[in-house]
Design an enzyme around this catalytic site. Structure first.
Site, short mmCIF file in Angstrom:
data_model
loop_
_atom_site.label_atom_id
_atom_site.label_comp_id
_atom_site.label_asym_id
_atom_site.label_seq_id
_atom_site.Cartn_x
_atom_site.Cartn_y
_atom_site.Cartn_z
CB CYS A 15 -78.10 3.95 26.73
SG CYS A 15 -79.30 2.99 25.64
CB SER A 68 -77.98 -0.35 25.39
OG SER A 68 -79.05 -0.13 24.74
CG HIS A 81 -80.04 -4.42 28.51
ND1 HIS A 81 -81.09 -5.03 29.52
CD2 HIS A 81 -80.77 -3.61 27.71
CE1 HIS A 81 -82.17 -4.65 28.95
NE2 HIS A 81 -81.98 -3.77 27.88
CG HIS A 123 -73.96 3.02 23.60
ND1 HIS A 123 -74.32 2.53 24.79
CD2 HIS A 123 -75.14 3.29 23.23
CE1 HIS A 123 -75.32 2.59 25.26
NE2 HIS A 123 -76.24 3.01 24.14
CB CYS A 152 -77.85 5.73 21.73
SG CYS A 152 -78.66 4.47 21.93
N1 LIG Z 1 -82.50 -1.68 19.18
C1 LIG Z 1 -81.37 -0.58 19.30
O1 LIG Z 1 -80.70 -0.27 18.53
C2 LIG Z 1 -81.60 -0.04 20.94
C3 LIG Z 1 -80.71 1.25 21.01
C4 LIG Z 1 -80.86 1.64 22.29
C5 LIG Z 1 -81.38 1.45 23.28
N2 LIG Z 1 -82.14 -0.12 23.26
C6 LIG Z 1 -83.17 -0.69 24.28
O2 LIG Z 1 -84.15 -0.13 24.32
C7 LIG Z 1 -84.61 -0.21 25.35
C8 LIG Z 1 -85.05 1.15 26.00
O3 LIG Z 1 -83.73 1.92 26.43
P1 LIG Z 1 -84.06 3.21 27.52
O4 LIG Z 1 -82.76 3.58 27.59
O5 LIG Z 1 -85.02 4.09 26.73
O6 LIG Z 1 -84.62 2.36 28.76
P2 LIG Z 1 -85.10 3.17 30.17
O7 LIG Z 1 -84.70 2.17 31.13
O8 LIG Z 1 -84.83 4.66 30.29
O9 LIG Z 1 -86.62 2.95 29.80
C9 LIG Z 1 -87.50 2.08 29.89
C10 LIG Z 1 -88.94 2.34 30.18
O10 LIG Z 1 -89.73 1.31 30.20
C11 LIG Z 1 -90.97 1.33 31.66
N3 LIG Z 1 -91.20 -0.02 31.64
C12 LIG Z 1 -90.38 -1.03 32.36
N4 LIG Z 1 -91.21 -2.23 32.45
C13 LIG Z 1 -92.12 -1.97 31.88
C14 LIG Z 1 -93.60 -2.74 31.70
N5 LIG Z 1 -93.58 -3.83 32.05
N6 LIG Z 1 -94.66 -2.26 31.03
C15 LIG Z 1 -94.39 -0.76 30.72
N7 LIG Z 1 -93.42 -0.07 30.91
C16 LIG Z 1 -92.41 -0.59 31.43
C17 LIG Z 1 -90.00 2.07 32.49
O11 LIG Z 1 -90.81 2.71 33.51
C18 LIG Z 1 -89.16 3.09 31.79
O12 LIG Z 1 -89.94 4.41 31.42
C19 LIG Z 1 -83.58 -1.15 26.38
O13 LIG Z 1 -83.90 -2.47 26.08
C20 LIG Z 1 -82.36 -0.67 25.46
O14 LIG Z 1 -81.32 -1.71 25.70
C21 LIG Z 1 -82.32 -0.61 21.77
ZN LIG Z 2 -78.10 3.16 23.67
#
Ligand SMILES: NC(=O)c1ccc[n+]([C@@H]2O[C@H](COP(=O)([O-])OP(=O)(O)OC[C@H]3O[C@@H](n4cnc5c(N)ncnc54)[C@H](O)[C@@H]3O)[C@@H](O)[C@H]2O)c1
Ligand SMILES: [Zn+2]
Ligand SMILES: [Zn+2]
Length: 362
Positions: free
Chosen positions: A38, A40, A43, A59, A162
């Site tokens: 993921c 995260s 990060h 996770h 997740c």
């Molecule tokens: N809040 C929570 O509980 C929780 C849980 C899981 C993940 N997250 C967070 O959610 C986010 C997404 O996670 P993921 O695993 O799906 O990430 P990922 O990297 O798989 O997907 C991110 C997407 O965003 C796109 N992107 C990047 N910059 C962009 C922009 N400026 N404009 C438009 N699109 C853009 C990318 O092309 C990609 O498709 C991360 O920040 C992650 O840490 C939060």
């Molecule tokens: Zn996650």
């Protein structure tokens, strides 16, 4: 056991031998079957969120229960389980108030004075987010996993750990999207695609997917997006969404973790709409909003792990997959070995694939 360890931020994970303690009264030993990679995790590798190191990352996982502690009643050896980092104590104000995903009680962890769950012959090893899934085994609190039906494939079940819980949960729990309402999802990775899928399941009217990678927008349509906005070509995705919806969306979901896209999520709301920030915006980053917008009763809120009640939600998500509603086959872009975890983390920086899933030998 073999595990992928982060020793220092901004360096690759190292595959190391790590030792596990025995299950305490309320703990469960799980043989990891699969673990998704993921954003995260990335990060934390990049250091945008602090965490004590060294730590075994990961996770988003599913596996098979090997052993349980003397007091465990919820799962038994042989059960197939999905893990959840939202370990809940069951007796704090959050848990009793029905918001168990906000529980941060130390009661789900071992006291500092006790032998740690993970250890290394020389020095300490920290458990990451109650789980540490990038390892052949996990030793977790019984309230950090839930049993699922055995005909569910475990590599796809891992995604429920997740991405699915977060994305679908943000739609159905955090923002309570109603049938016919309009939704925009910014960022179509594992989490964003799950939000799109969740919006389709609850019968959202229009589902607008926004990403800067064209292949992701095609995938988004497959998950239920009715419209797409290419953020790489479009100078102004907000203007496009406002035009498309004649005034904005009822619910927006930011699933990237950037200041700019979080602000866009708020700007594309119609009066009375709600922006949900799912992405992990780096610690220290401030978000700027136009104050006068609040007179239109626009809201902005965080969404943590989809505001889940995971022991109820996860078996239902499994049923959604088994009945064809949840698209998990399409979410797995590649199946990899633990040793390839750093390549999968690099892939996340490019944004071209949905999810990499580490599959462990049975
Ligand atoms: N809040 C929570 O509980 C929780 C849980 C899981 C993940 N997250 C967070 O959610 C986010 C997404 O996670 P993921 O695993 O799906 O990430 P990922 O990297 O798989 O997907 C991110 C997407 O965003 C796109 N992107 C990047 N910059 C962009 C922009 N400026 N404009 C438009 N699109 C853009 C990318 O092309 C990609 O498709 C991360 O920040 C992650 O840490 C939060
Ligand atoms: Zn996650
Ligand atoms: Zn609690």
């Amino acid at each position: 056991m073999k595990a992928a360890v982060l020793r220092e931020v901004k360096t690759p994970l190292q595959i190391e031998e790590v030792a596990l303690s025995k299950p305490g009264p309320h703990e469960v030993l799980i043989r990891t079957a699969a673990a998704g990679v993921c954003h995260s995790d990335l990060h934390f590798v990049e250091g945008s969120y602090p965490f004590p190191l060294p730590a075994v990352l990961g996770h988003e996982s599913a596996g098979v229960v090997e052993q349980v502690g003397s007091e465990v009643r919820t799962v038994k050896p042989g059960d197939h389980v999905v893990t959840c980092l939202s370990a809940f104590c069951g007796h704090c104000e959050f848990c009793l108030g029905g918001r168990m995903s906000l529980c941060i009680s130390p009661d789900t962890q071992r006291p500092k004075s006790a032998e740690p769950r993970l250890r290394k012959d020389a020095g300490t090893m920290n458990q990451f987010l109650n789980l540490s899934s990038f390892a052949e085994y996990m030793l977790v609190h019984e309230h950090a996993c839930t049993a699922i039906r055995k005909d569910m494939p475990l590599d796809r079940a891992a995604l429920i750990g997740c991405a699915v819980t977060t994305g679908v949960g943000a739609v159905i729990h955090t923002s309570n999207v109603r049938p016919g309402e309009t939704v925009a999802v910014i960022g179509c990775g594992g989490v964003g695609l799950a939000a799109i899928n969740g919006a389709a399941i609850v019968g959202a009217g229009r589902i607008i997917a926004i990403d800067r990678v064209g292949s992701k927008l095609n995938l988004a349509k497959h998950f239920g997006a009715t419209d797409v906005v290419d953020a790489s070509a479009s100078a102004n995705p907000v203007a496009e969404v406002l035009e498309m919806t004649k005034g904005g969306v009822h619910h927006s979901f930011e699933a990237i973790g950037l200041k700019q896209t979080a602000e866009q999520a708020f700007k594309m709301l119609r009066r009375g709409g709600t922006a949900n920030i799912i992405g992990m915006i780096p610690v220290g980053t401030m978000i700027e909003l136009h104050g006068a917008e609040f007179l239109g009763e626009k809201r902005i809120q965080g969404s943590l792990m989809g505001s889940n009640r995971f022991p109820i939600d996860m078996p239902r998500f499994v049923d959604f997959y088994m009945s064809g509603k949840l698209k998990l086959d399409e979410m797995i872009s590649q199946r990899i070995k633990l040793e390839q975890v750093n390549e999968a983390l690099d892939e996340l920086k490019r944004g071209e694939i949905a999810r990499s899933v580490i599959v462990f030998d049975a």
